[in-house]
Design a protein around this motif. Structure first.
Motif, PDB file in Angstrom:
ATOM      1  N   ARG A 120      -5.635 -13.236   4.415  1.00 55.47           N
ATOM      2  CA  ARG A 120      -5.009 -13.973   5.511  1.00 55.47           C
ATOM      3  C   ARG A 120      -3.490 -14.080   5.404  1.00 55.47           C
ATOM      4  O   ARG A 120      -2.820 -14.084   6.413  1.00 55.47           O
ATOM      5  CB  ARG A 120      -5.605 -15.388   5.588  1.00 55.47           C
ATOM      6  CG  ARG A 120      -7.085 -15.396   5.947  1.00 55.47           C
ATOM      7  CD  ARG A 120      -7.628 -16.808   6.026  1.00 55.47           C
ATOM      8  NE  ARG A 120      -9.031 -16.829   6.398  1.00 55.47           N
ATOM      9  CZ  ARG A 120     -10.029 -16.695   5.546  1.00 55.47           C
ATOM     10  NH1 ARG A 120      -9.771 -16.538   4.253  1.00 55.47           N
ATOM     11  NH2 ARG A 120     -11.279 -16.714   5.955  1.00 55.47           N
ATOM     12  N   ASN A 121      -2.959 -14.185   4.199  1.00 57.13           N
ATOM     13  CA  ASN A 121      -1.514 -14.389   4.089  1.00 57.13           C
ATOM     14  C   ASN A 121      -0.799 -13.082   3.787  1.00 57.13           C
ATOM     15  O   ASN A 121      -1.388 -11.995   3.913  1.00 57.13           O
ATOM     16  CB  ASN A 121      -1.205 -15.448   3.007  1.00 57.13           C
ATOM     17  CG  ASN A 121      -1.852 -15.096   1.669  1.00 57.13           C
ATOM     18  OD1 ASN A 121      -1.873 -13.929   1.281  1.00 57.13           O
ATOM     19  ND2 ASN A 121      -2.377 -16.091   0.980  1.00 57.13           N
ATOM     20  N   THR A 122       0.453 -13.172   3.402  1.00 52.87           N
ATOM     21  CA  THR A 122       1.276 -11.980   3.181  1.00 52.87           C
ATOM     22  C   THR A 122       1.382 -11.611   1.709  1.00 52.87           C
ATOM     23  O   THR A 122       2.308 -10.891   1.317  1.00 52.87           O
ATOM     24  CB  THR A 122       2.692 -12.227   3.753  1.00 52.87           C
ATOM     25  OG1 THR A 122       3.278 -13.378   3.122  1.00 52.87           O
ATOM     26  CG2 THR A 122       2.625 -12.441   5.260  1.00 52.87           C
ATOM     27  N   HIS A 123       0.452 -12.074   0.900  1.00 46.95           N
ATOM     28  CA  HIS A 123       0.476 -11.743  -0.524  1.00 46.95           C
ATOM     29  C   HIS A 123      -0.130 -10.354  -0.745  1.00 46.95           C
ATOM     30  O   HIS A 123      -1.188 -10.021  -0.201  1.00 46.95           O
ATOM     31  CB  HIS A 123      -0.288 -12.777  -1.342  1.00 46.95           C
ATOM     32  CG  HIS A 123       0.460 -14.068  -1.490  1.00 46.95           C
ATOM     33  ND1 HIS A 123      -0.130 -15.220  -2.000  1.00 46.95           N
ATOM     34  CD2 HIS A 123       1.750 -14.398  -1.215  1.00 46.95           C
ATOM     35  CE1 HIS A 123       0.767 -16.195  -2.013  1.00 46.95           C
ATOM     36  NE2 HIS A 123       1.907 -15.707  -1.546  1.00 46.95           N
ATOM     37  N   LEU A 124       0.541  -9.571  -1.570  1.00 47.65           N
ATOM     38  CA  LEU A 124       0.083  -8.233  -1.923  1.00 47.65           C
ATOM     39  C   LEU A 124      -0.076  -8.148  -3.430  1.00 47.65           C
ATOM     40  O   LEU A 124       0.846  -8.493  -4.184  1.00 47.65           O
ATOM     41  CB  LEU A 124       1.080  -7.174  -1.442  1.00 47.65           C
ATOM     42  CG  LEU A 124       0.741  -5.724  -1.803  1.00 47.65           C
ATOM     43  CD1 LEU A 124      -0.471  -5.235  -1.009  1.00 47.65           C
ATOM     44  CD2 LEU A 124       1.939  -4.799  -1.565  1.00 47.65           C
ATOM     45  N   ALA A 125      -1.240  -7.689  -3.879  1.00 49.88           N
ATOM     46  CA  ALA A 125      -1.486  -7.458  -5.308  1.00 49.88           C
ATOM     47  C   ALA A 125      -1.193  -6.004  -5.636  1.00 49.88           C
ATOM     48  O   ALA A 125      -1.551  -5.103  -4.875  1.00 49.88           O
ATOM     49  CB  ALA A 125      -2.926  -7.815  -5.655  1.00 49.88           C
ATOM     50  N   VAL A 126      -0.554  -5.785  -6.762  1.00 55.27           N
ATOM     51  CA  VAL A 126      -0.196  -4.444  -7.208  1.00 55.27           C
ATOM     52  C   VAL A 126      -0.728  -4.259  -8.623  1.00 55.27           C
ATOM     53  O   VAL A 126      -0.374  -5.020  -9.539  1.00 55.27           O
ATOM     54  CB  VAL A 126       1.336  -4.236  -7.187  1.00 55.27           C
ATOM     55  CG1 VAL A 126       1.679  -2.828  -7.690  1.00 55.27           C
ATOM     56  CG2 VAL A 126       1.892  -4.462  -5.786  1.00 55.27           C
ATOM     57  N   GLY A 127      -1.596  -3.263  -8.806  1.00 48.25           N
ATOM     58  CA  GLY A 127      -2.109  -2.938 -10.132  1.00 48.25           C
ATOM     59  C   GLY A 127      -1.275  -1.828 -10.748  1.00 48.25           C
ATOM     60  O   GLY A 127      -0.917  -0.859 -10.073  1.00 48.25           O
ATOM     61  N   THR A 128      -0.973  -1.967 -12.038  1.00 49.59           N
ATOM     62  CA  THR A 128      -0.070  -1.030 -12.689  1.00 49.59           C
ATOM     63  C   THR A 128      -0.792  -0.216 -13.754  1.00 49.59           C
ATOM     64  O   THR A 128      -1.919  -0.544 -14.174  1.00 49.59           O
ATOM     65  CB  THR A 128       1.107  -1.777 -13.337  1.00 49.59           C
ATOM     66  OG1 THR A 128       0.635  -2.477 -14.511  1.00 49.59           O
ATOM     67  CG2 THR A 128       1.713  -2.778 -12.352  1.00 49.59           C
ATOM     68  N   SER A 129      -0.121   0.834 -14.185  1.00 47.43           N
ATOM     69  CA  SER A 129      -0.701   1.696 -15.223  1.00 47.43           C
ATOM     70  C   SER A 129      -0.693   1.024 -16.586  1.00 47.43           C
ATOM     71  O   SER A 129      -1.378   1.492 -17.508  1.00 47.43           O
ATOM     72  CB  SER A 129       0.079   3.015 -15.292  1.00 47.43           C
ATOM     73  OG  SER A 129       1.445   2.777 -15.607  1.00 47.43           O
ATOM     74  N   HIS A 130       0.039  -0.073 -16.750  1.00 50.43           N
ATOM     75  CA  HIS A 130       0.090  -0.812 -18.009  1.00 50.43           C
ATOM     76  C   HIS A 130      -0.969  -1.903 -18.085  1.00 50.43           C
ATOM     77  O   HIS A 130      -0.970  -2.690 -19.051  1.00 50.43           O
ATOM     78  CB  HIS A 130       1.477  -1.415 -18.227  1.00 50.43           C
ATOM     79  CG  HIS A 130       2.522  -0.388 -18.547  1.00 50.43           C
ATOM     80  ND1 HIS A 130       3.877  -0.689 -18.609  1.00 50.43           N
ATOM     81  CD2 HIS A 130       2.422   0.933 -18.840  1.00 50.43           C
ATOM     82  CE1 HIS A 130       4.559   0.402 -18.916  1.00 50.43           C
ATOM     83  NE2 HIS A 130       3.693   1.402 -19.065  1.00 50.43           N
ATOM     84  N   GLY A 131      -1.812  -1.996 -17.083  1.00 48.64           N
ATOM     85  CA  GLY A 131      -2.885  -2.976 -17.112  1.00 48.64           C
ATOM     86  C   GLY A 131      -2.513  -4.327 -16.556  1.00 48.64           C
ATOM     87  O   GLY A 131      -3.266  -5.305 -16.741  1.00 48.64           O
TER      88      GLY A 131
END
Length: 474
Positions: A219-230
């Protein structure tokens, strides 16, 4: 008066006398006999009606059947001679003759025409040549059979996406409820506003790290980003500001899924971490069960079940409180990345297998049953359901790199879309449910209008289907 031969005498007044009768004049004769003269130019019409008694049962009334030489039978033979014309006329007006129509349009041969009908009475609309039926009269209408919906075979927009990785186990494209597309390119995340076509660089992870997954909150403008470092980073896209960084995984994070304020992350370390972004801890629980990298994660629409797929060819279903899978499906023979919950039927789950499997399978998680299987002929990379109609889209890799629009549950193909020259590894759907975007190792993002709107199948998507052309996302 006793003599019968004597003529009678009448007592008349003196002014009156009895005169002998004279024959009628010629004029009166012509008036009297006018009806007996026939004009040679006028046709003669008869008011005599001779019914057809071919289906009458005369025994019921102790009446002997007319002889074949009687005038009535002769006239009925004339009627029979016009049967072919009557049949053709009836077919033209009412369509092919059926037993039901026979009951309405005329008495069938051999039936007593004086017997009361025992069938349910039909409405007057059933006699109309325009196809009315009782359902129409009662307010229930049946739509005519529609031709298959036409899906455009070409993308209406193409974006160049340099450094878009050709890695089956990553999830680098997602479309937010606010109509903003997030794309992970190398070590950066870019945002493309579908309304304005504006491109914004959200973050840069640095030269020693790379983006492995992106996922918008519901619903909101939060974006999760997964990285190669875990690690998992939470960004506020409206302010282009990082809100939080959470750890817990030892290897890259290739899958993300939101359920309200709960974020699930799947990693190459075979684990799934449940993270509550309101809590101080990096994760609140750890789900263990997969024997290889977790590459697919999807929460059901009611946020009660989480489906996970892995490189161990397994599909698991978890509930909100379990740390062990409540359902295990082992029918796939290759990695399970493609996972999609149906928005139309509770508990209906679709999953797709990799190169050695090539199948889309359907499951009922409510009854724990395997419903059906469709061999697509190529690696299944992604699945997404339409929220407007009961259809779904699959994207494929080896060996055809195609996109297929399916009608469920028949699994008939509505369209096969081609254009990508590499595996179609990434897929997201617009918030209005009409448009999909696909990404591939050919470093392009392609936008397709594949689904109808909820109200009309001809309404263009709000993101601007007329904006043709090719641009760069960064």
């Amino acid at each position: 008066m006793d003599d019968p031969t004597e003529s009678p005498q009448l007592n008349l007044p003196p002014t009156m006398s009895l005169q002998p009768l004279t024959p009628p004049s010629d004029h009166i004769s012509r008036m009297i006999n006018a009806n007996h003269h026939q004009s040679p130019s006028r046709a003669i019409y008869s008011d005599r009606f001779i019914p057809s008694r071919s289906s009458s049962n005369f025994d019921l009334f102790n009446i002997s059947q007319p002889s074949p030489n009687s005038p009535a039978v002769a006239d009925s033979h004339k009627d029979d001679n016009s049967g072919t014309y009557t049949a053709l006329l009836r077919a033209a007006l009412f369509g092919p003759e059926t037993p039901e129509k026979k009951d309405v349009l005329g008495p069938p041969s051999g039936r007593n025409i004086f017997r009361f009908k025992s069938e349910t009475r039909r409405s007057l609309h059933s006699l109309s040549p325009f196809g009315f039926d009782d359902d129409v009269a009662s307010g229930v209408s049946h739509s005519p059979v529609k031709a298959p919906r036409k899906v455009p075979r070409s993308p209406y927009k193409i974006l160049d996406a340099p450094a878009l990785q050709d890695d089956f186990y990553l999830n680098l494209v997602d479309w937010s409820a606010h109509n903003v597309l997030a794309v992970g390119l190398g070590n950066c995340v870019y945002l493309w506003n579908a309304c304005s076509s504006k491109v914004t660089k959200l973050c840069d992870l640095g030269i020693d790290d790379s983006v492995c997954s992106v996922g918008w909150a519901n619903r909101n403008t939060h974006l999760a980003v997964g990285t190669s470092h875990g690690k998992v980073q939470i960004w506020d896209a409206s302010r282009c500001k990082r809100v939080r960084t959470m750890e817990g995984h030892r290897l890259r994070v290739g899958a993300l899924a939101w359920s309200s304020s709960l974020l699930s992350s799947g990693s190459r370390d075979k684990s799934i971490l449940q993270r509550d972004i309101r809590a101080q801890e990096d994760f609140v629980s750890k789900l263990s069960g997969h024997k290889s990298e977790v590459c697919g994660l999807k929460w059901s629409y009611d946020n009660r079940e989480l489906a996970s797929g892995g490189n161990d060819n397994r599909l698991f279903v978890w509930n909100q409180h379990s740390t062990q899978p409540v359902l295990k499906y082992c029918e796939h023979t290759a990695a399970v990345k493609a996972i999609a919950w149906s928005p139309h039927l509770h508990g209906l789950l679709a999953s797709g297998g990799g190169t050695a499997d090539r199948c889309i399978r359907f499951w009922n998680t409510t009854t724990n049953t395997h419903l059906s299987c469709m061999d697509t002929g190529s690696q299944v990379c992604n699945l997404v359901w339409s929220k407007n109609v009961n259809e779904l889209v699959s994207t494929h890799g080896y060996s055809q790199n195609q996109i297929i629009v399916w009608r469920y549950p028949t699994m008939s193909k509505l369209a096969t879309l081609t254009g990508h020259t590499f595996r179609v590894l990434y897929l997201a759907i617009s918030p209005d449910g009409q448009t999909i975007v696909t990404g591939a190792g050919d470093e392009t993002l392609r936008f397709w209008n594949v689904f109808p709107s909820p109200k009309s199948q001809n309404t263009d998507s709000e993101i601007g289907a007329s904006s043709l052309g090719r641009t760069t996302i960064r």
